[in-house]
Design an enzyme around this catalytic site. Structure first.
Site, PDB file in Angstrom:
ATOM      1  N   GLU A  64      -6.701   1.424  70.932  1.00 39.50           N
ATOM      2  CA  GLU A  64      -7.069   2.687  70.286  1.00 39.50           C
ATOM      3  C   GLU A  64      -5.779   3.445  70.047  1.00 39.50           C
ATOM      4  OE1 GLU A  64      -9.657   3.529  68.869  1.00 39.50           O
ATOM      5  OE2 GLU A  64     -10.878   1.869  69.595  1.00 39.50           O
ATOM      6  N   GLY A 122      -2.790   4.445  72.848  1.00 42.57           N
ATOM      7  CA  GLY A 122      -1.484   5.074  72.670  1.00 42.57           C
ATOM      8  C   GLY A 122      -1.133   5.109  71.202  1.00 42.57           C
ATOM      9  N   SER A 123       0.169   5.105  70.923  1.00 49.18           N
ATOM     10  CA  SER A 123       0.610   5.252  69.535  1.00 49.18           C
ATOM     11  C   SER A 123       0.368   3.964  68.744  1.00 49.18           C
ATOM     12  CB  SER A 123       2.092   5.622  69.507  1.00 49.18           C
ATOM     13  OG  SER A 123       2.832   4.587  70.107  1.00 49.18           O
ATOM     14  N   GLU A 132       1.467  10.945  62.001  1.00 47.62           N
ATOM     15  CA  GLU A 132       0.903  11.770  63.066  1.00 47.62           C
ATOM     16  C   GLU A 132       2.013  12.597  63.724  1.00 47.62           C
ATOM     17  OE1 GLU A 132      -0.102   9.766  66.790  1.00 47.62           O
ATOM     18  OE2 GLU A 132      -2.071  10.706  66.758  1.00 47.62           O
ATOM     19  N   VAL A 156       3.306   1.221  69.250  1.00 44.14           N
ATOM     20  CA  VAL A 156       3.259   0.449  70.501  1.00 44.14           C
ATOM     21  C   VAL A 156       2.000  -0.409  70.539  1.00 44.14           C
ATOM     22  CG1 VAL A 156       3.157   0.599  73.020  1.00 44.14           C
ATOM     23  CG2 VAL A 156       4.664   2.138  71.752  1.00 44.14           C
ATOM     24  N   GLY A 157       0.883   0.153  70.070  1.00 46.69           N
ATOM     25  CA  GLY A 157      -0.369  -0.608  70.057  1.00 46.69           C
ATOM     26  C   GLY A 157      -0.246  -1.896  69.255  1.00 46.69           C
ATOM     27  N   CYS A 176      -5.691  12.442  69.963  1.00 50.95           N
ATOM     28  CA  CYS A 176      -5.748  11.517  68.829  1.00 50.95           C
ATOM     29  C   CYS A 176      -6.748  12.005  67.800  1.00 50.95           C
ATOM     30  CB  CYS A 176      -6.115  10.121  69.309  1.00 50.95           C
ATOM     31  SG  CYS A 176      -7.651  10.088  70.238  1.00 50.95           S
TER      32      CYS A 176
HETATM   33  P1  NAD Z   1       2.738   5.607  73.655  1.00 46.63           P
HETATM   34  O1  NAD Z   1       2.350   4.597  72.628  1.00 46.63           O
HETATM   35  O2  NAD Z   1       4.146   6.084  73.654  1.00 46.63           O
HETATM   36  O3  NAD Z   1       2.471   5.026  75.113  1.00 46.63           O
HETATM   37  C1  NAD Z   1       1.205   4.511  75.490  1.00 46.63           C
HETATM   38  C2  NAD Z   1       1.385   3.582  76.676  1.00 46.63           C
HETATM   39  O4  NAD Z   1       2.092   2.410  76.253  1.00 46.63           O
HETATM   40  C3  NAD Z   1       2.213   4.176  77.819  1.00 46.63           C
HETATM   41  O5  NAD Z   1       1.643   3.762  79.040  1.00 46.63           O
HETATM   42  C4  NAD Z   1       3.574   3.552  77.595  1.00 46.63           C
HETATM   43  O6  NAD Z   1       4.379   3.523  78.765  1.00 46.63           O
HETATM   44  C5  NAD Z   1       3.168   2.148  77.155  1.00 46.63           C
HETATM   45  N1  NAD Z   1       4.202   1.410  76.427  1.00 46.63           N
HETATM   46  C6  NAD Z   1       5.258   1.900  75.727  1.00 46.63           C
HETATM   47  N2  NAD Z   1       5.950   0.885  75.172  1.00 46.63           N
HETATM   48  C7  NAD Z   1       5.329  -0.280  75.529  1.00 46.63           C
HETATM   49  C8  NAD Z   1       5.548  -1.658  75.255  1.00 46.63           C
HETATM   50  N3  NAD Z   1       6.581  -2.050  74.497  1.00 46.63           N
HETATM   51  N4  NAD Z   1       4.688  -2.566  75.773  1.00 46.63           N
HETATM   52  C9  NAD Z   1       3.620  -2.185  76.513  1.00 46.63           C
HETATM   53  N5  NAD Z   1       3.364  -0.875  76.810  1.00 46.63           N
HETATM   54  C10 NAD Z   1       4.208   0.057  76.326  1.00 46.63           C
HETATM   55  O7  NAD Z   1       1.704   6.823  73.508  1.00 46.63           O
HETATM   56  P2  NAD Z   1       1.682   8.225  74.289  1.00 46.63           P
HETATM   57  O8  NAD Z   1       2.831   9.072  73.809  1.00 46.63           O
HETATM   58  O9  NAD Z   1       1.519   8.005  75.751  1.00 46.63           O
HETATM   59  O10 NAD Z   1       0.304   8.863  73.744  1.00 46.63           O
HETATM   60  C11 NAD Z   1       0.190   9.503  72.522  1.00 46.63           C
HETATM   61  C12 NAD Z   1      -0.409   8.571  71.461  1.00 46.63           C
HETATM   62  O11 NAD Z   1      -1.640   8.039  71.920  1.00 46.63           O
HETATM   63  C13 NAD Z   1      -0.735   9.277  70.150  1.00 46.63           C
HETATM   64  O12 NAD Z   1      -0.343   8.452  69.067  1.00 46.63           O
HETATM   65  C14 NAD Z   1      -2.253   9.404  70.187  1.00 46.63           C
HETATM   66  O13 NAD Z   1      -2.863   9.499  68.918  1.00 46.63           O
HETATM   67  C15 NAD Z   1      -2.629   8.162  70.904  1.00 46.63           C
HETATM   68  N6  NAD Z   1      -3.965   8.287  71.512  1.00 46.63           N
HETATM   69  C16 NAD Z   1      -4.990   7.590  70.945  1.00 46.63           C
HETATM   70  C17 NAD Z   1      -6.279   7.718  71.466  1.00 46.63           C
HETATM   71  C18 NAD Z   1      -7.435   6.961  70.865  1.00 46.63           C
HETATM   72  O14 NAD Z   1      -8.442   6.764  71.550  1.00 46.63           O
HETATM   73  N7  NAD Z   1      -7.363   6.527  69.617  1.00 46.63           N
HETATM   74  C19 NAD Z   1      -6.505   8.524  72.584  1.00 46.63           C
HETATM   75  C20 NAD Z   1      -5.424   9.214  73.130  1.00 46.63           C
HETATM   76  C21 NAD Z   1      -4.155   9.079  72.592  1.00 46.63           C
END
Ligand code: NAD
Length: 466
Positions: free
Chosen positions: A237, A215-216, A363, A219-220, A271
């Site tokens: 990731e 994810g982002s 991003e 959050v990561g 991503c």
């Molecule tokens: P996001 O970070 O908003 O959410 C990702 C996940 O985290 C979701 O399931 C969300 O509900 C959960 N989440 C949110 N807050 C949390 C918390 N405090 N604790 C635990 N979990 C929580 O990302 P998104 O909008 O779903 O996806 C887009 C992002 O993902 C972009 O930044 C993109 O670059 C990234 N991405 C990365 C890869 C990679 O392999 N590097 C692949 C796909 C997407």
């Protein structure tokens, strides 16, 4: 018109079609923190039997899941188009890849799990063996609603773990359908989906034995800190700010075709999308022309159209963010809002940005890229490396020597020569450096290592030995 793609505030998750916000794809109760922790506990019970069933049973179950997904491919493709607005050709390819990933990992339970060593002296055997941690908690984004959950779950399951998946709210219907298919092939409680948002994500990290997040970056980072505080393994990731480097000897039309697809494909919501295009020296003029032409040939259109490459953004907020990102920039191509129902933005190329412009540092996750110029390859590499992210770079050149120099100096986790930044070979390690990735890589055979730890066994003769 509803502006949010989803909401979890009322403790129900509502996911809407990004081309028609009136179309509610799914409305379910969020799992809540208690049920999330309980899912992990039930997974821990079920995991013992799953491991004890043996490599053959795990291989067969993963193969069976592949078969079920393949048989449902048309329905799943339509669900991906409807729920997350992915262009239909890409949605179909994602389902096919999901099947291939499952078939790849279905073979790995039969791989060796360790090695045999000679004792330093005397008789006996020293063995190593990789054993599963127990329950893997997977937290996933919405943009690859089948492929990402499966490329995490398949190695975790192959190694003998149970899995609890906390999907992005925007992809809840896809995740629930995936859960149904896994449950038909696996013993009860070995694979559970917990719908919800941040509170379910937090609860999951507090309850499982190993965490894999995509994810982002923001959050990561929080997930990594929470898992590390518990002392459990975690991989994350995260986002990218990927550059394409174009050398003067590259064929401009060919480079432009690759780059345009990586900027505008799935409206830039990958991503691995290209957001910075760095032309070296004399490459600038021909590339500006060829890339402008290639991007103009990719209009935003409904994702259900077989010709669609650039569909909608996931939500109104995401569309507004994309539009705001180039509001004060010099727009070369695009920049208008298409007259289509839903949340669209045109593929957009800007140039002459000041170095501090946010497009060069953050991003956007939309179909937007900046055209930049560098005097020579070393300057292009410095520009490419000069951001916190480090996911993927593409280098476009006819000269292998130049490409090899780039390979050594670029600091991203993946480097692709004469190929777009987008695209994944699932049988190889995938992941980013710097702010784009934390922990061991995903995918490939090595993915099993992340979901297992090594045990060392010393076996000596019962009668005593050295
Ligand atoms: P996001 O970070 O908003 O959410 C990702 C996940 O985290 C979701 O399931 C969300 O509900 C959960 N989440 C949110 N807050 C949390 C918390 N405090 N604790 C635990 N979990 C929580 O990302 P998104 O909008 O779903 O996806 C887009 C992002 O993902 C972009 O930044 C993109 O670059 C990234 N991405 C990365 C890869 C990679 O392999 N590097 C692949 C796909 C997407």
């Amino acid at each position: 018109m509803t502006s949010a793609k989803t909401t979890t505030e009322s403790r129900s998750v509502v996911s809407r079609n990004p081309t028609d916000p009136g179309d509610v794809v799914v409305r379910v109760d969020a799992a809540g923190t208690w049920a999330t922790v309980e899912a992990a506990e039930r997974g821990r019970e079920a995991q013992r039997g799953w491991l004890a069933a043996g490599a053959g049973a795990r291989s067969a179950a993963l193969g069976h899941t592949a078969q079920l997904i393949e048989a449902a491919a048309d329905e799943l493709t339509e669900l991906v188009v409807r729920e997350v607005g992915k262009p239909i050709a890409e949605a179909r390819a994602e389902i096919a890849r999901t099947v291939a990933v499952l078939r790849f990992y279905a073979q790995l339970p039969y791989d060796a799990t360790g090695a045999v060593h000679e004792p330093a002296g005397g008789a006996g055997l020293l063995l190593t063996r990789r054993r599963p941690y127990g329950v893997a908690g997977l937290i996933t984004p919405w943009n690859f609603p089948f492929a990402i959950p499966v490329w995490k779950a398949a190695p975790a399951l192959a190694a003998g773990n149970a899995v609890v998946l906390k999907p992005a709210p925007e992809a809840t219907a896809c995740a629930l359908r995936l859960g149904e298919l896994f449950r038909r092939a696996l013993p009860g409680d070995v694979f559970t989906v917990v719908p919800g948002g941040p509170s379910e994500g937090n609860a999951l990290v507090s309850a499982v034995d190993v965490v894999s997040f995509t994810g982002s970056t923001a959050v990561g980072g929080a997930v990594v800190r929470a898992a590390t505080a518990r002392g459990i393994p975690v991989q994350a990731e995260m986002g990218g700010l990927n550059a394409a480097l174009v050398l003067p000897d590259a064929d401009p039309a060919r480079a432009a075709a690759h780059i345009a697809g990586a900027v505008a494909g799935y409206a830039g919501q990958k991503c691995t999308a290209t957001s910075r295009v760095i032309a070296v020296g004399a490459a600038l003029e021909p590339l500006r022309e060829a890339l402008s032409e290639a991007l103009r040939a990719i209009p935003a259109m409904a994702p259900s159209s077989p010709d669609a490459v650039c569909g909608p953004l996931i939500s109104r907020d995401a569309r507004d963010r994309a539009r705001d990102s180039y509001r004060d920039a010099q727009v070369l191509v695009g920049g208008r809002t298409p007259d289509l129902p839903g949340w669209y933005a045109e593929p957009t190329l800007v140039e002459n940005l000041p170095p501090e412009h946010p497009l060069l540092h953050e991003e956007v996750f939309g179909p937007v890229a900046a055209l930049l110029s560098a005097a020579d390859l070393p300057e292009a590499i410095r520009m490419s490396n000069g951001v916190p992210h480090g996911l993927v770079t593409s280098v476009h050149t006819a000269d292998l020597d130049t490409a090899l120099r780039g390979l050594d100096a670029l600091d991203t986790g993946m480097i692709r020569v004469n190929a777009p930044t987008t695209g994944v070979d699932f049988h190889l390690p995938f992941g980013g450096a710097k702010a784009s990735g934390h922990g061991p890589r995903e995918q490939g055979r090595g993915a099993l290592d992340f979901y297992t730890s090594t045990r060392t066994y010393t076996l000596l003769p019962a009668g005593g030995g050295a």
